[in-house]
Scaffold this motif. Structure first.
Motif, PDB file in Angstrom:
ATOM      1  N   PRO A   7     -48.161  -5.214  79.478  1.00  0.00           N
ATOM      2  CA  PRO A   7     -48.342  -6.416  78.261  1.00  0.00           C
ATOM      3  C   PRO A   7     -47.391  -7.167  77.799  1.00  0.00           C
ATOM      4  N   ASP A   8     -46.324  -6.959  78.488  1.00  0.00           N
ATOM      5  CA  ASP A   8     -45.077  -7.977  78.301  1.00  0.00           C
ATOM      6  C   ASP A   8     -45.083  -9.021  79.472  1.00  0.00           C
ATOM      7  N   ILE A   9     -46.201  -8.963  80.025  1.00  0.00           N
ATOM      8  CA  ILE A   9     -46.319 -10.368  80.755  1.00  0.00           C
ATOM      9  C   ILE A   9     -47.965 -11.154  80.191  1.00  0.00           C
ATOM     10  N   LYS A  17     -50.309 -17.503  70.513  1.00  0.00           N
ATOM     11  CA  LYS A  17     -51.352 -17.209  69.252  1.00  0.00           C
ATOM     12  C   LYS A  17     -50.672 -15.785  68.741  1.00  0.00           C
ATOM     13  N   ILE A  18     -50.328 -14.967  69.490  1.00  0.00           N
ATOM     14  CA  ILE A  18     -49.700 -13.492  69.094  1.00  0.00           C
ATOM     15  C   ILE A  18     -48.521 -13.748  68.238  1.00  0.00           C
ATOM     16  N   TRP A  19     -47.745 -14.555  68.704  1.00  0.00           N
ATOM     17  CA  TRP A  19     -46.468 -15.087  67.888  1.00  0.00           C
ATOM     18  C   TRP A  19     -46.693 -16.090  66.522  1.00  0.00           C
ATOM     19  N   GLU A  39     -33.740 -16.701  82.569  1.00  0.00           N
ATOM     20  CA  GLU A  39     -34.018 -16.687  83.764  1.00  0.00           C
ATOM     21  C   GLU A  39     -35.140 -15.951  84.158  1.00  0.00           C
ATOM     22  N   GLY A  40     -36.152 -16.270  84.804  1.00  0.00           N
ATOM     23  CA  GLY A  40     -37.376 -15.571  85.304  1.00  0.00           C
ATOM     24  C   GLY A  40     -38.440 -15.161  84.075  1.00  0.00           C
ATOM     25  N   SER A  41     -38.300 -15.696  82.891  1.00  0.00           N
ATOM     26  CA  SER A  41     -39.269 -15.146  81.745  1.00  0.00           C
ATOM     27  C   SER A  41     -40.327 -16.288  81.893  1.00  0.00           C
ATOM     28  N   ILE A  42     -40.483 -17.314  82.488  1.00  0.00           N
ATOM     29  CA  ILE A  42     -41.657 -18.087  82.656  1.00  0.00           C
ATOM     30  C   ILE A  42     -41.693 -18.770  84.051  1.00  0.00           C
ATOM     31  N   ARG A  43     -43.094 -18.916  84.198  1.00  0.00           N
ATOM     32  CA  ARG A  43     -43.335 -19.529  85.447  1.00  0.00           C
ATOM     33  C   ARG A  43     -44.865 -20.006  85.352  1.00  0.00           C
ATOM     34  N   LYS A  44     -45.056 -21.015  86.234  1.00  0.00           N
ATOM     35  CA  LYS A  44     -46.385 -21.739  86.162  1.00  0.00           C
ATOM     36  C   LYS A  44     -47.004 -21.611  87.630  1.00  0.00           C
ATOM     37  N   PHE A  45     -48.154 -20.965  87.403  1.00  0.00           N
ATOM     38  CA  PHE A  45     -49.285 -20.409  88.742  1.00  0.00           C
ATOM     39  C   PHE A  45     -50.367 -21.676  88.575  1.00  0.00           C
ATOM     40  N   GLY A  46     -50.223 -22.485  89.595  1.00  0.00           N
ATOM     41  CA  GLY A  46     -51.353 -23.557  89.217  1.00  0.00           C
ATOM     42  C   GLY A  46     -50.948 -24.372  88.001  1.00  0.00           C
ATOM     43  N   LYS A  47     -52.403 -24.202  87.310  1.00  0.00           N
ATOM     44  CA  LYS A  47     -52.273 -24.839  85.883  1.00  0.00           C
ATOM     45  C   LYS A  47     -51.940 -23.704  84.730  1.00  0.00           C
ATOM     46  N   GLN A  48     -51.682 -22.655  85.094  1.00  0.00           N
ATOM     47  CA  GLN A  48     -51.303 -21.757  84.226  1.00  0.00           C
ATOM     48  C   GLN A  48     -49.961 -21.236  84.132  1.00  0.00           C
ATOM     49  N   TRP A  49     -49.493 -21.178  82.725  1.00  0.00           N
ATOM     50  CA  TRP A  49     -48.097 -20.887  82.551  1.00  0.00           C
ATOM     51  C   TRP A  49     -48.124 -19.279  82.026  1.00  0.00           C
ATOM     52  N   VAL A  50     -47.175 -18.437  82.602  1.00  0.00           N
ATOM     53  CA  VAL A  50     -47.177 -17.188  82.241  1.00  0.00           C
ATOM     54  C   VAL A  50     -45.813 -16.892  81.791  1.00  0.00           C
ATOM     55  N   VAL A  51     -45.644 -16.057  80.573  1.00  0.00           N
ATOM     56  CA  VAL A  51     -44.682 -15.863  80.076  1.00  0.00           C
ATOM     57  C   VAL A  51     -44.189 -14.365  80.019  1.00  0.00           C
ATOM     58  N   THR A  52     -43.113 -14.048  79.547  1.00  0.00           N
ATOM     59  CA  THR A  52     -42.934 -12.688  79.153  1.00  0.00           C
ATOM     60  C   THR A  52     -42.502 -12.437  77.608  1.00  0.00           C
ATOM     61  N   THR A  53     -42.649 -11.013  77.163  1.00  0.00           N
ATOM     62  CA  THR A  53     -42.165 -10.984  75.952  1.00  0.00           C
ATOM     63  C   THR A  53     -40.649 -11.238  75.550  1.00  0.00           C
ATOM     64  N   LYS A  63     -39.284 -10.558  67.203  1.00  0.00           N
ATOM     65  CA  LYS A  63     -39.830  -9.443  67.768  1.00  0.00           C
ATOM     66  C   LYS A  63     -41.281  -9.423  68.107  1.00  0.00           C
ATOM     67  N   ASP A  64     -41.714  -8.831  69.118  1.00  0.00           N
ATOM     68  CA  ASP A  64     -43.070  -8.995  69.461  1.00  0.00           C
ATOM     69  C   ASP A  64     -44.166  -8.438  68.263  1.00  0.00           C
ATOM     70  N   PRO A  65     -44.957  -9.262  67.787  1.00  0.00           N
ATOM     71  CA  PRO A  65     -45.661  -8.766  66.510  1.00  0.00           C
ATOM     72  C   PRO A  65     -46.546  -7.578  66.780  1.00  0.00           C
ATOM     73  N   ARG A  66     -46.956  -7.266  68.222  1.00  0.00           N
ATOM     74  CA  ARG A  66     -47.606  -6.231  68.605  1.00  0.00           C
ATOM     75  C   ARG A  66     -46.973  -4.891  68.545  1.00  0.00           C
TER      76      ARG A  66
END
Length: 72
Positions: A7-9, A17-19, A39-53, A63-66
């Motif tokens: 869930p950290d990715i 939205k979570i934040w 470093e290494g906490s965000i990356r774009k895959f095609g059109k999709q951005w992926v981030v970490t907690t 902090k992570d609201p969850r």
């Protein structure tokens, strides 16, 4: 090994939205201040951005609201 089920990715829109921010929050912050992301906490895959907690905690300062437990 990286666990893609963690869930950290997450998708940047979901993370925003979570934040409690607008769907484009992560993308806007990254475009304006990419150095705020560890470093290494965000990356774009095609059109999709992926981030970490870790990235979200770094850019929001919150902090992570969850993971915050509410006192009753």
């Amino acid at each position: 090994m990286i666990n893609l089920n963690s869930p950290d990715i997450m998708d940047a829109k979901q993370a925003s939205k979570i934040w409690g921010h607008a769907e484009n929050y992560v993308r806007r912050i990254y475009m304006a201040n990419p150095e705020k992301f560890p470093e290494g906490s965000i990356r774009k895959f095609g059109k999709q951005w992926v981030v970490t907690t870790q990235a979200m905690e770094a850019i929001t300062g919150k902090k992570d609201p969850r993971k915050i437990t509410k006192k009753t």
